[in-house]
Motif scaffolding. Structure first.
Motif, mmCIF file in Angstrom:
data_model
loop_
_atom_site.group_PDB
_atom_site.id
_atom_site.type_symbol
_atom_site.label_atom_id
_atom_site.label_comp_id
_atom_site.label_asym_id
_atom_site.label_seq_id
_atom_site.Cartn_x
_atom_site.Cartn_y
_atom_site.Cartn_z
ATOM 1 N N LEU A 1 0.782 -1.229 0.000
ATOM 2 C CA LEU A 1 0.000 0.000 0.000
ATOM 3 C C LEU A 1 0.823 1.293 0.000
ATOM 4 N N GLY A 2 1.888 1.314 -0.743
ATOM 5 C CA GLY A 2 2.590 2.553 -1.013
ATOM 6 C C GLY A 2 3.199 3.236 0.199
ATOM 7 N N PHE A 3 3.080 4.566 0.238
ATOM 8 C CA PHE A 3 3.720 5.371 1.282
ATOM 9 C C PHE A 3 3.303 4.956 2.687
ATOM 10 N N ALA A 4 2.061 4.506 2.844
ATOM 11 C CA ALA A 4 1.521 4.188 4.162
ATOM 12 C C ALA A 4 1.883 2.794 4.645
ATOM 13 N N ASP A 5 2.711 2.067 3.896
ATOM 14 C CA ASP A 5 3.010 0.665 4.188
ATOM 15 C C ASP A 5 4.531 0.475 4.224
ATOM 16 N N THR A 6 5.086 0.266 5.409
ATOM 17 C CA THR A 6 6.543 0.154 5.537
ATOM 18 C C THR A 6 7.096 -1.141 4.945
ATOM 19 N N ALA A 7 6.227 -2.046 4.529
ATOM 20 C CA ALA A 7 6.671 -3.246 3.823
ATOM 21 C C ALA A 7 6.822 -3.001 2.324
ATOM 22 N N CYS A 8 6.354 -1.845 1.854
ATOM 23 C CA CYS A 8 6.334 -1.541 0.423
ATOM 24 C C CYS A 8 7.624 -0.832 0.017
ATOM 25 N N HIS A 9 8.222 -1.244 -1.081
ATOM 26 C CA HIS A 9 9.464 -0.635 -1.554
ATOM 27 C C HIS A 9 9.330 0.868 -1.739
ATOM 28 N N SER A 10 8.178 1.320 -2.207
ATOM 29 C CA SER A 10 8.004 2.737 -2.520
ATOM 30 C C SER A 10 7.780 3.604 -1.289
ATOM 31 N N GLY B 1 -3.688 1.294 -8.438
ATOM 32 C CA GLY B 1 -4.034 2.574 -7.829
ATOM 33 C C GLY B 1 -3.765 3.747 -8.752
ATOM 34 N N PRO B 2 -4.104 4.960 -8.297
ATOM 35 C CA PRO B 2 -3.876 6.146 -9.122
ATOM 36 C C PRO B 2 -2.399 6.480 -9.249
ATOM 37 N N GLU B 3 -2.068 7.263 -10.258
ATOM 38 C CA GLU B 3 -0.677 7.694 -10.430
ATOM 39 C C GLU B 3 -0.203 8.473 -9.208
ATOM 40 N N ASP B 4 1.070 8.312 -8.901
ATOM 41 C CA ASP B 4 1.741 8.965 -7.768
ATOM 42 C C ASP B 4 1.295 8.438 -6.413
ATOM 43 N N ASP B 5 0.514 7.371 -6.392
ATOM 44 C CA ASP B 5 0.193 6.651 -5.156
ATOM 45 C C ASP B 5 0.753 5.241 -5.366
ATOM 46 N N PRO B 6 2.037 5.030 -5.061
ATOM 47 C CA PRO B 6 2.788 3.865 -5.559
ATOM 48 C C PRO B 6 2.476 2.549 -4.855
ATOM 49 N N CYS B 7 1.400 1.920 -5.290
ATOM 50 C CA CYS B 7 0.956 0.649 -4.714
ATOM 51 C C CYS B 7 1.145 -0.482 -5.726
ATOM 52 N N ALA B 8 1.115 -1.710 -5.232
ATOM 53 C CA ALA B 8 1.294 -2.860 -6.120
ATOM 54 C C ALA B 8 0.717 -4.113 -5.482
ATOM 55 N N VAL B 9 0.483 -5.108 -6.308
ATOM 56 C CA VAL B 9 0.052 -6.429 -5.849
ATOM 57 C C VAL B 9 1.095 -7.449 -6.302
ATOM 58 N N LEU B 10 1.631 -8.192 -5.345
ATOM 59 C CA LEU B 10 2.573 -9.271 -5.635
ATOM 60 C C LEU B 10 1.794 -10.536 -5.975
ATOM 61 N N ILE B 11 2.152 -11.175 -7.081
ATOM 62 C CA ILE B 11 1.558 -12.457 -7.438
ATOM 63 C C ILE B 11 2.417 -13.543 -6.809
ATOM 64 N N ARG B 12 1.825 -14.310 -5.880
ATOM 65 C CA ARG B 12 2.591 -15.260 -5.081
ATOM 66 C C ARG B 12 2.481 -16.702 -5.548
ATOM 67 N N ALA B 13 1.396 -17.074 -6.209
ATOM 68 C CA ALA B 13 1.248 -18.481 -6.619
ATOM 69 C C ALA B 13 0.234 -18.596 -7.742
ATOM 70 N N ILE B 14 0.424 -19.614 -8.559
ATOM 71 C CA ILE B 14 -0.521 -19.925 -9.628
ATOM 72 C C ILE B 14 -0.731 -21.431 -9.690
ATOM 73 N N GLU B 15 -1.806 -21.816 -10.365
ATOM 74 C CA GLU B 15 -2.093 -23.212 -10.686
ATOM 75 C C GLU B 15 -2.050 -23.337 -12.207
ATOM 76 N N PRO B 16 -1.241 -24.220 -12.789
ATOM 77 C CA PRO B 16 -1.089 -24.284 -14.249
ATOM 78 C C PRO B 16 -2.385 -24.664 -14.951
ATOM 79 N N LEU B 17 -2.644 -23.973 -16.053
ATOM 80 C CA LEU B 17 -3.820 -24.243 -16.876
ATOM 81 C C LEU B 17 -3.438 -24.610 -18.307
ATOM 82 N N GLU B 18 -2.437 -23.925 -18.856
ATOM 83 C CA GLU B 18 -1.965 -24.205 -20.217
ATOM 84 C C GLU B 18 -0.438 -24.181 -20.210
#
Length: 214
Positions: free
Chosen positions: A62-71, A106-123
């Protein structure tokens, strides 16, 4: 999952065509997106082959408000892509070994992201197994470094890639996941973060099926 239009229409017949989620999907609340990405299809296409995995685990940052976030430390050459626009890939290397795929949200200049941690193969599972040097079953893609290796996602190839174009790397709609089938909890590997962020339930996981897959 919320209803969003696609950036292109699937054909009625013939080879599968890209149907990536549109940018509006990513221009919203981080945790809503992290939850709604469960069940979506992560697609990599190379040399005419599609490698597709059902997203089964995510984490919101969650961007600036999240100390786990790189940004949270501000704009740097590494985190520049996180400042927007949304709908781009942020791929970084951890421990000098593992590529980690994040989707900028999120909106520009609010530097948030979602990490993709796992998938199940389909193709393309056979190719994924080859990329993973024979690893299969739950070990194939049940971690963020494992799934990028399985799909051939690297920082050099996909950092700052526009995932809304349907070219190379993108996300397509999939089967919505019922709330009863989703587990939330603290994120993994963020011991450096402040306690309120380290313990926040911002990890989303599809409950493991009886088959042994997530």
């Amino acid at each position: 999952m919320s209803a969003f239009e696609l950036t292109s229409e699937a054909p009625s017949s013939g080879a599968a065509q890209p149907t990536p989620l549109e940018r509006a999907f990513y221009a919203r609340d981080t945790l809503e997106i992290a939850r709604e990405l469960l069940g979506c299809r992560l697609v990599v296409e190379r040399d005419g082959e599609r490698l597709v995995g059902r997203i089964t685990e995510t984490e919101g940052y969650l961007g600036f408000a999240d100390t786990a976030c790189h940004s949270s430390h501000g704009r740097t050459p590494r985190t520049e892509v996180m400042f927007g626009p949304p709908g781009y890939a942020y791929v970084y290397l951890i421990y000098g070994i593992h590529d980690m795929l994040n989707l900028v949200v999120g909106p520009e200049d609010d530097p948030c992201a979602v990490l993709i941690r796992a998938i199940e193969p389909l193709e393309g599972e056979a190719t994924m197994i080859a990329h993973r040097r024979g690893k299969k079953g739950r070990e194939l893609a049940n971690g963020p470094g494992k799934l990028t290796q399985a799909l051939g996602i690297t920082k050099a190839r996909f950092n700052r890639h526009d995932v809304c174009l349907g070219d190379g790397l993108w996300v397509e709609p999939g089967e919505p996941i019922d709330d009863a089938d989703v587990v939330t909890g603290p994120r993994i590997g963020i011991d450096y973060a402040e306690p309120e962020h380290r313990d926040a339930p911002w990890r989303f996981l599809v409950k493991r099926r009886k088959t042994g897959r997530a």
